[in-house]
Design a protein around this motif. Structure first.
Motif, PDB file in Angstrom:
ATOM      1  N   ALA A 107      39.243  44.229  27.022  1.00  0.00           N
ATOM      2  CA  ALA A 107      39.399  44.339  28.469  1.00  0.00           C
ATOM      3  C   ALA A 107      38.462  45.419  29.008  1.00  0.00           C
ATOM      4  CB  ALA A 107      40.844  44.666  28.814  1.00  0.00           C
ATOM      5  N   GLY A 108      37.847  45.093  30.137  1.00  0.00           N
ATOM      6  CA  GLY A 108      36.877  45.988  30.733  1.00  0.00           C
ATOM      7  C   GLY A 108      35.449  45.721  30.304  1.00  0.00           C
TER       8      GLY A 108
ATOM      9  N   SER B 207      32.114  43.065  29.060  1.00  0.00           N
ATOM     10  CA  SER B 207      31.305  42.052  29.732  1.00  0.00           C
ATOM     11  C   SER B 207      30.859  40.985  28.744  1.00  0.00           C
ATOM     12  CB  SER B 207      30.055  42.689  30.356  1.00  0.00           C
ATOM     13  OG  SER B 207      30.396  43.642  31.335  1.00  0.00           O
TER      14      SER B 207
ATOM     15  N   ARG C 250      33.436  40.426  40.303  1.00  0.00           N
ATOM     16  CA  ARG C 250      33.335  40.687  38.859  1.00  0.00           C
ATOM     17  C   ARG C 250      32.382  39.712  38.173  1.00  0.00           C
ATOM     18  NH1 ARG C 250      37.623  40.004  35.625  1.00  0.00           N
ATOM     19  NH2 ARG C 250      38.599  38.373  36.925  1.00  0.00           N
TER      20      ARG C 250
ATOM     21  N   ASN D  39      31.827  40.558  34.260  1.00  0.00           N
ATOM     22  CA  ASN D  39      32.049  41.995  34.089  1.00  0.00           C
ATOM     23  C   ASN D  39      33.518  42.333  34.333  1.00  0.00           C
ATOM     24  OD1 ASN D  39      29.241  42.313  33.680  1.00  0.00           O
ATOM     25  ND2 ASN D  39      28.903  42.592  35.872  1.00  0.00           N
ATOM     26  N   SER D  40      33.898  43.502  33.871  1.00  0.00           N
ATOM     27  CA  SER D  40      35.274  43.988  34.063  1.00  0.00           C
ATOM     28  C   SER D  40      36.289  42.924  33.662  1.00  0.00           C
ATOM     29  CB  SER D  40      35.491  44.387  35.530  1.00  0.00           C
ATOM     30  OG  SER D  40      34.559  45.372  35.923  1.00  0.00           O
TER      31      SER D  40
ATOM     32  N   LYS E 292      39.303  40.822  32.121  1.00  0.00           N
ATOM     33  CA  LYS E 292      40.731  41.054  32.010  1.00  0.00           C
ATOM     34  C   LYS E 292      41.330  40.050  31.028  1.00  0.00           C
ATOM     35  CE  LYS E 292      40.872  42.242  36.941  1.00  0.00           C
ATOM     36  NZ  LYS E 292      41.482  41.917  38.255  1.00  0.00           N
TER      37      LYS E 292
ATOM     38  N   ASP F 138      41.453  36.483  31.998  1.00  0.00           N
ATOM     39  CA  ASP F 138      40.222  35.690  32.012  1.00  0.00           C
ATOM     40  C   ASP F 138      40.083  34.858  30.739  1.00  0.00           C
ATOM     41  OD1 ASP F 138      38.605  38.511  33.501  1.00  0.00           O
ATOM     42  OD2 ASP F 138      39.225  36.666  34.515  1.00  0.00           O
TER      43      ASP F 138
END
Length: 124
Positions: A14-15, A17, A67, A84-85, A87, A90
């Motif tokens: 998480a966080g 890319s 994101r 990006n970013s 979670k 996703d």
């Protein structure tokens, strides 16, 4: 007709890319609206982002706005999704799709050609 092959999926924290790519075959790639969809486990497939032939018009799901970025390179016949970013929500199987219409649509049923998908898993 166009054939689509996705790549770039994987496991990420998480966080982090990831960048997904979709390579198309066929001579008329630049004429297609291109989209990225995803299907989380146990859920229906949904649009993530879509882009028109020139790259000047894009649409995104509210859950990924700010994101994710969709882009295309007509000379290379590729469409990409920069994520990006990331979670945990996703996590899904991500599909590339092509639509023969002339305007960007979000409905899954509008897309004529589909890739096999690439798995994205986001760990917490």
């Amino acid at each position: 007709q166009v054939q689509l092959v996705e790549s770039g999926g994987g496991l990420v924290q998480a966080g982090g890319s990831l960048r997904l790519s979709c390579e198309a075959s066929g001579r008329t790639f630049s004429m297609y609206i291109m989209g990225w969809f995803r299907q989380p486990p146990g859920k229906e497939r949904e649009l993530v982002g879509a882009i028109n032939w020139s790259g000047t018009i894009t649409r995104y799901a509210d859950s990924v706005k700010g994101r994710f970025t969709i882009s295309r390179d007509n000379a290379k016949k590729t469409v990409s999704l920069q994520m990006n970013s990331l979670k945990p929500e996703d996590t899904a199987l991500y599909y590339c799709a092509a639509d023969r219409s002339t305007f960007v649509r979000v409905e899954e049923s509008a897309y004529d050609y589909w890739g096999q998908g690439t798995q994205v898993t986001v760990s917490s």
